[in-house]
Design a protein around this motif. Structure first.
Motif, PDB file in Angstrom:
ATOM      1  N   SER A 187      44.680  26.846  -6.387  1.00  0.00           N
ATOM      2  CA  SER A 187      44.478  27.444  -7.711  1.00  0.00           C
ATOM      3  C   SER A 187      44.179  26.394  -8.764  1.00  0.00           C
ATOM      4  O   SER A 187      43.424  26.644  -9.702  1.00  0.00           O
ATOM      5  CB  SER A 187      45.718  28.242  -8.134  1.00  0.00           C
ATOM      6  OG  SER A 187      45.781  29.444  -7.424  1.00  0.00           O
ATOM      7  N   ASN A 188      44.766  25.219  -8.627  1.00  0.00           N
ATOM      8  CA  ASN A 188      44.522  24.173  -9.614  1.00  0.00           C
ATOM      9  C   ASN A 188      43.071  23.721  -9.628  1.00  0.00           C
ATOM     10  O   ASN A 188      42.544  23.329 -10.670  1.00  0.00           O
ATOM     11  CB  ASN A 188      45.444  22.979  -9.353  1.00  0.00           C
ATOM     12  CG  ASN A 188      46.565  22.898 -10.377  1.00  0.00           C
ATOM     13  OD1 ASN A 188      46.443  23.425 -11.477  1.00  0.00           O
ATOM     14  ND2 ASN A 188      47.638  22.233 -10.021  1.00  0.00           N
ATOM     15  N   LEU A 192      51.680  36.722  -9.753  1.00  0.00           N
ATOM     16  CA  LEU A 192      50.958  37.967 -10.038  1.00  0.00           C
ATOM     17  C   LEU A 192      49.829  38.188  -9.037  1.00  0.00           C
ATOM     18  O   LEU A 192      49.642  39.300  -8.529  1.00  0.00           O
ATOM     19  CB  LEU A 192      50.401  37.943 -11.464  1.00  0.00           C
ATOM     20  CG  LEU A 192      51.437  37.968 -12.594  1.00  0.00           C
ATOM     21  CD1 LEU A 192      50.772  37.655 -13.935  1.00  0.00           C
ATOM     22  CD2 LEU A 192      52.139  39.320 -12.659  1.00  0.00           C
ATOM     23  N   PHE A 193      49.056  37.138  -8.747  1.00  0.00           N
ATOM     24  CA  PHE A 193      47.956  37.271  -7.785  1.00  0.00           C
ATOM     25  C   PHE A 193      48.491  37.577  -6.381  1.00  0.00           C
ATOM     26  O   PHE A 193      47.968  38.446  -5.678  1.00  0.00           O
ATOM     27  CB  PHE A 193      47.111  35.999  -7.762  1.00  0.00           C
ATOM     28  CG  PHE A 193      46.130  35.919  -8.891  1.00  0.00           C
ATOM     29  CD1 PHE A 193      45.091  36.828  -9.000  1.00  0.00           C
ATOM     30  CD2 PHE A 193      46.242  34.938  -9.865  1.00  0.00           C
ATOM     31  CE1 PHE A 193      44.182  36.772 -10.044  1.00  0.00           C
ATOM     32  CE2 PHE A 193      45.338  34.870 -10.919  1.00  0.00           C
ATOM     33  CZ  PHE A 193      44.309  35.783 -11.005  1.00  0.00           C
ATOM     34  N   ASN A 194      49.534  36.860  -5.969  1.00  0.00           N
ATOM     35  CA  ASN A 194      50.095  37.075  -4.630  1.00  0.00           C
ATOM     36  C   ASN A 194      50.656  38.487  -4.490  1.00  0.00           C
ATOM     37  O   ASN A 194      50.473  39.150  -3.462  1.00  0.00           O
ATOM     38  CB  ASN A 194      51.209  36.059  -4.346  1.00  0.00           C
ATOM     39  CG  ASN A 194      50.655  34.675  -4.052  1.00  0.00           C
ATOM     40  OD1 ASN A 194      49.534  34.546  -3.586  1.00  0.00           O
ATOM     41  ND2 ASN A 194      51.431  33.645  -4.336  1.00  0.00           N
ATOM     42  N   ASP A 195      51.346  38.939  -5.519  1.00  0.00           N
ATOM     43  CA  ASP A 195      51.957  40.270  -5.488  1.00  0.00           C
ATOM     44  C   ASP A 195      50.876  41.345  -5.363  1.00  0.00           C
ATOM     45  O   ASP A 195      50.983  42.270  -4.547  1.00  0.00           O
ATOM     46  CB  ASP A 195      52.783  40.474  -6.766  1.00  0.00           C
ATOM     47  CG  ASP A 195      53.815  41.585  -6.618  1.00  0.00           C
ATOM     48  OD1 ASP A 195      54.346  41.752  -5.493  1.00  0.00           O
ATOM     49  OD2 ASP A 195      54.110  42.275  -7.605  1.00  0.00           O
ATOM     50  N   HIS A 250      39.101  36.566 -13.898  1.00  0.00           N
ATOM     51  CA  HIS A 250      40.030  37.156 -12.926  1.00  0.00           C
ATOM     52  C   HIS A 250      39.409  37.138 -11.530  1.00  0.00           C
ATOM     53  O   HIS A 250      40.059  36.769 -10.542  1.00  0.00           O
ATOM     54  CB  HIS A 250      40.377  38.590 -13.336  1.00  0.00           C
ATOM     55  CG  HIS A 250      41.181  39.319 -12.312  1.00  0.00           C
ATOM     56  ND1 HIS A 250      40.595  40.036 -11.289  1.00  0.00           N
ATOM     57  CD2 HIS A 250      42.517  39.422 -12.129  1.00  0.00           C
ATOM     58  CE1 HIS A 250      41.553  40.547 -10.529  1.00  0.00           C
ATOM     59  NE2 HIS A 250      42.718  40.195 -11.016  1.00  0.00           N
ATOM     60  N   ASN A 251      38.142  37.512 -11.425  1.00  0.00           N
ATOM     61  CA  ASN A 251      37.456  37.542 -10.121  1.00  0.00           C
ATOM     62  C   ASN A 251      37.437  36.166  -9.472  1.00  0.00           C
ATOM     63  O   ASN A 251      37.671  36.031  -8.265  1.00  0.00           O
ATOM     64  CB  ASN A 251      36.006  38.016 -10.286  1.00  0.00           C
ATOM     65  CG  ASN A 251      35.870  39.479 -10.676  1.00  0.00           C
ATOM     66  OD1 ASN A 251      34.793  39.925 -11.022  1.00  0.00           O
ATOM     67  ND2 ASN A 251      36.960  40.224 -10.647  1.00  0.00           N
ATOM     68  N   LEU A 252      37.146  35.120 -10.263  1.00  0.00           N
ATOM     69  CA  LEU A 252      37.075  33.762  -9.715  1.00  0.00           C
ATOM     70  C   LEU A 252      38.425  33.335  -9.152  1.00  0.00           C
ATOM     71  O   LEU A 252      38.501  32.711  -8.095  1.00  0.00           O
ATOM     72  CB  LEU A 252      36.620  32.779 -10.797  1.00  0.00           C
ATOM     73  CG  LEU A 252      35.156  32.902 -11.242  1.00  0.00           C
ATOM     74  CD1 LEU A 252      34.898  32.033 -12.472  1.00  0.00           C
ATOM     75  CD2 LEU A 252      34.202  32.518 -10.122  1.00  0.00           C
ATOM     76  N   PHE A 253      39.508  33.703  -9.850  1.00  0.00           N
ATOM     77  CA  PHE A 253      40.839  33.345  -9.367  1.00  0.00           C
ATOM     78  C   PHE A 253      41.214  34.134  -8.127  1.00  0.00           C
ATOM     79  O   PHE A 253      41.674  33.584  -7.132  1.00  0.00           O
ATOM     80  CB  PHE A 253      41.884  33.598 -10.460  1.00  0.00           C
ATOM     81  CG  PHE A 253      42.172  32.384 -11.265  1.00  0.00           C
ATOM     82  CD1 PHE A 253      43.042  31.413 -10.817  1.00  0.00           C
ATOM     83  CD2 PHE A 253      41.540  32.194 -12.474  1.00  0.00           C
ATOM     84  CE1 PHE A 253      43.286  30.273 -11.547  1.00  0.00           C
ATOM     85  CE2 PHE A 253      41.769  31.055 -13.223  1.00  0.00           C
ATOM     86  CZ  PHE A 253      42.651  30.093 -12.759  1.00  0.00           C
ATOM     87  N   PHE A 254      41.010  35.437  -8.193  1.00  0.00           N
ATOM     88  CA  PHE A 254      41.444  36.301  -7.092  1.00  0.00           C
ATOM     89  C   PHE A 254      40.698  35.939  -5.808  1.00  0.00           C
ATOM     90  O   PHE A 254      41.270  35.913  -4.729  1.00  0.00           O
ATOM     91  CB  PHE A 254      41.200  37.764  -7.444  1.00  0.00           C
ATOM     92  CG  PHE A 254      42.002  38.717  -6.601  1.00  0.00           C
ATOM     93  CD1 PHE A 254      43.309  39.011  -6.941  1.00  0.00           C
ATOM     94  CD2 PHE A 254      41.472  39.306  -5.469  1.00  0.00           C
ATOM     95  CE1 PHE A 254      44.072  39.875  -6.166  1.00  0.00           C
ATOM     96  CE2 PHE A 254      42.219  40.170  -4.694  1.00  0.00           C
ATOM     97  CZ  PHE A 254      43.530  40.456  -5.054  1.00  0.00           C
ATOM     98  N   GLY A 255      39.402  35.625  -5.949  1.00  0.00           N
ATOM     99  CA  GLY A 255      38.610  35.308  -4.769  1.00  0.00           C
ATOM    100  C   GLY A 255      38.896  33.929  -4.211  1.00  0.00           C
ATOM    101  O   GLY A 255      38.643  33.670  -3.045  1.00  0.00           O
ATOM    102  N   GLY A 256      39.435  33.041  -5.033  1.00  0.00           N
ATOM    103  CA  GLY A 256      39.524  31.660  -4.613  1.00  0.00           C
ATOM    104  C   GLY A 256      40.874  31.167  -4.170  1.00  0.00           C
ATOM    105  O   GLY A 256      40.987  30.055  -3.672  1.00  0.00           O
ATOM    106  N   THR A 257      41.928  31.978  -4.348  1.00  0.00           N
ATOM    107  CA  THR A 257      43.270  31.473  -4.046  1.00  0.00           C
ATOM    108  C   THR A 257      43.753  31.938  -2.686  1.00  0.00           C
ATOM    109  O   THR A 257      44.047  31.148  -1.800  1.00  0.00           O
ATOM    110  CB  THR A 257      44.262  31.916  -5.144  1.00  0.00           C
ATOM    111  OG1 THR A 257      43.824  31.391  -6.389  1.00  0.00           O
ATOM    112  CG2 THR A 257      45.659  31.385  -4.863  1.00  0.00           C
ATOM    113  N   GLU A 258      43.806  33.247  -2.489  1.00  0.00           N
ATOM    114  CA  GLU A 258      44.396  33.787  -1.266  1.00  0.00           C
ATOM    115  C   GLU A 258      43.664  33.331  -0.011  1.00  0.00           C
ATOM    116  O   GLU A 258      44.262  32.934   0.974  1.00  0.00           O
ATOM    117  CB  GLU A 258      44.391  35.318  -1.317  1.00  0.00           C
ATOM    118  CG  GLU A 258      45.368  35.894  -2.316  1.00  0.00           C
ATOM    119  CD  GLU A 258      46.804  35.519  -1.999  1.00  0.00           C
ATOM    120  OE1 GLU A 258      47.120  35.247  -0.831  1.00  0.00           O
ATOM    121  OE2 GLU A 258      47.618  35.486  -2.933  1.00  0.00           O
ATOM    122  N   THR A 259      42.331  33.390  -0.071  1.00  0.00           N
ATOM    123  CA  THR A 259      41.562  33.217   1.161  1.00  0.00           C
ATOM    124  C   THR A 259      41.667  31.813   1.731  1.00  0.00           C
ATOM    125  O   THR A 259      41.577  31.627   2.935  1.00  0.00           O
ATOM    126  CB  THR A 259      40.088  33.549   0.894  1.00  0.00           C
ATOM    127  OG1 THR A 259      39.658  32.785  -0.237  1.00  0.00           O
ATOM    128  CG2 THR A 259      39.906  35.003   0.586  1.00  0.00           C
TER     129      THR A 259
END
Length: 496
Positions: free
Chosen positions: A185-186, A210-213, A304-313
């Motif tokens: 994320s950083n 929040l993203f993980n949840d 939001h999209n950039l974060f959500f797409g880039g952290t979990e995967t």
């Protein structure tokens, strides 16, 4: 009289349900006549009784494997009252998403996101807005190299911070997921917000929580059912409501970051993605352009999209490494890179086995097994089927990764899937974790770089020792829907 009212109410409700079921079956019959065949749906429920919740990808794979003789690799399932055409296997996915890329470039509806985004942002927009935002984002992120220095430098700096955190554990057991999420994320924070956070920063930890949840709830049964019956579940209690509370908290956080940028930035001297977007807003928000795609709400959703797409995967990938030949990877790293300097992207071509292992992990775990739904932008023919404009399409990406015509023993972990007979790295077009075609993940290149640089940095310096014996490790996802969420997992990281 109370009993009479109750009886009348029950009768009216029953009649309403029957009427809806009748309407759905009539409408379904009309639509079925123009869609590929599939299992027979049951009124409002569609095919839900034949599909298992919390494992839609596995259920669709089972349907495809057991009944493909009748329908082939393209078939229709009804998710409640909505039909979706499923593309199964590498050849069908290629024929649609690659060979007819423009026709299959629409984004299908996902109510759980629609309620929040209202069709805004890069991932869930369509038409001219999507094309404008995507071109802008690709150009901006490329121009910046994801920040003021190159993306590789950002990742390598963050990898050094991550190694310091691992070093401080002194070999005590830990779940590496949180620290990996922090690191990944950083890198995005550097590109989007122009800064990185300390790993104990409460604001940063809350952002990740929040993203993980949301990723976990969306990948659960509740998330799947919400996407099928959103109007009903809006009225029913359950954990799905937490998704929207989390979304609002994320919106507030991102809006505050944008406000800070507006107060400190200088027009024409952008330091990050938000500055670039605000500059673009200043350029195009003229009276003659009231319909501009560059508005603050769009910036919130795009961020939001950039974060959500880039952290979990990205962070999920490490969890397979303890069970995936790390000794051979470490031997190759020692021979090619040594231990005096950190691995860099140039090393990738000289580390074929390591590269193959990282690709095989992504193939094997398929973080987004269903991809994200597509929608047809025009009428088309696919194989022998006519598909009308607007048809919802599920690209079953996991089916390409488990396609026996493309991979040896596809249900087993085998790095030689990405090696030729001389032991050199060999790519495979059936490898599609970021989805093929025009809706390919915006951050695919970033994710590939992160996976390689973070994981080689860790393996160069540490032995990964599972707390349990390897034979007891179960890598089966905790839940699977939107994504494959990994199980809780503990490791000891011992300095080499």
């Amino acid at each position: 009289s109370g009993m009479l009212i109750t009886g009348v109410t029950t009768l009216l409700l029953s009649l309403l349900v029957l009427a809806l079921a009748w309407w759905a079956s009539i409408r379904g019959a009309q639509m079925r006549s123009s869609l590929p065949p599939g299992p027979t749906p049951l009124g409002l429920l569609g095919n839900l009784l034949q599909l298992e919740f919390g494992g839609l990808d596995r259920a669709l794979m089972k349907v495809a494997q057991t009944l493909s003789r009748n329908w082939g690799p393209i078939f229709t399932v009804w998710l409640g009252p909505r039909p979706a055409v499923v593309l199964c296997g590498y050849a069908a996915l290629r024929d649609a998403l690659v060979l007819q890329a423009d026709t299959f470039s629409g984004r299908g509806a996902m109510p759980v996101f629609q309620r929040f985004t209202r069709g805004n942002g890069i991932v869930f927009s369509n038409g001219p807005r999507w094309r404008t935002l995507r071109n802008f984002a690709l150009g901006t992120l490329k121009e910046f190299g994801m920040g003021t220095r190159s993306i590789e430098e950002h990742i390598m700096e963050e990898a050094a911070c991550l190694l310091g955190e691992f070093q401080a554990t002194n070999g005590t057991p830990l779940d590496p997921q949180r620290l990996l999420d922090n690191a990944v994320s950083n890198v995005i924070c550097s590109a989007v917000f122009g800064k990185r956070y300390g790993y104990e920063d409460p604001e940063f930890l809350r952002l990740l929580e929040l993203f993980n949840d949301n990723f976990r709830i969306m990948s659960s049964r509740w998330g799947e059912v919400y996407n099928i019956f959103p109007s009903l579940l809006d009225w029913l209690p359950g954990p799905h409501h937490q998704i929207f509370q989390n979304f609002e908290e994320l919106r507030t956080f991102i809006s505050e970051q944008i406000q800070q940028h507006q107060e400190t930035r200088k027009f024409g001297e952008p330091h990050d993605f938000i500055d670039c977007f605000l500059d673009q807003m200043d350029k195009v928000l003229a009276p003659q352009d009231p319909e501009s795609h560059f508005q603050e709400e769009t910036l919130v959703m795009t961020t939001h999209n950039l974060f959500f797409g880039g952290t979990e995967t990205t962070s999920t990938t490490l969890l397979c490494l303890t069970d995936s030949c790390p000794a051979q990877v470490q031997a190759e790293l020692d021979a090619v890179v040594g231990r005096a300097r950190a691995p860099c992207l140039e090393d990738r071509v000289r580390l074929p086995y390591t590269n193959a292992v990282l690709h095989e992990i992504q193939r094997f775990i398929s973080v987004l097994p269903l991809g994200l739904p597509r929608a047809l932008t025009r009428d088309t023919h696919l194989r022998s089927h006519f598909l009308p404009k607007g048809t919802m399409v599920i690209p079953l990406l996991v089916s390409a990764h488990r396609d026996p015509t493309q991979f040896k023993d596809p249900d087993c972990f085998n790095p030689t899937n990405f090696l030729d007979e001389r032991g050199e790295f060999q790519s495979n077009e059936a490898f599609m974790p970021f989805a093929p075609g025009k809706r390919m993940c915006l951050g695919a290149g970033l994710a590939r770089s992160e996976i390689f640089l973070f994981l080689t940095a860790i393996l160069q310096k540490f032995h990964l020792l599972p707390v349990e014996s390897p034979s007891n490790i179960d890598l089966t996802p905790q839940c699977t829907g939107l994504g494959n969420v990994p199980p809780a997992f503990q490791l000891r990281l011992m300095a080499r």
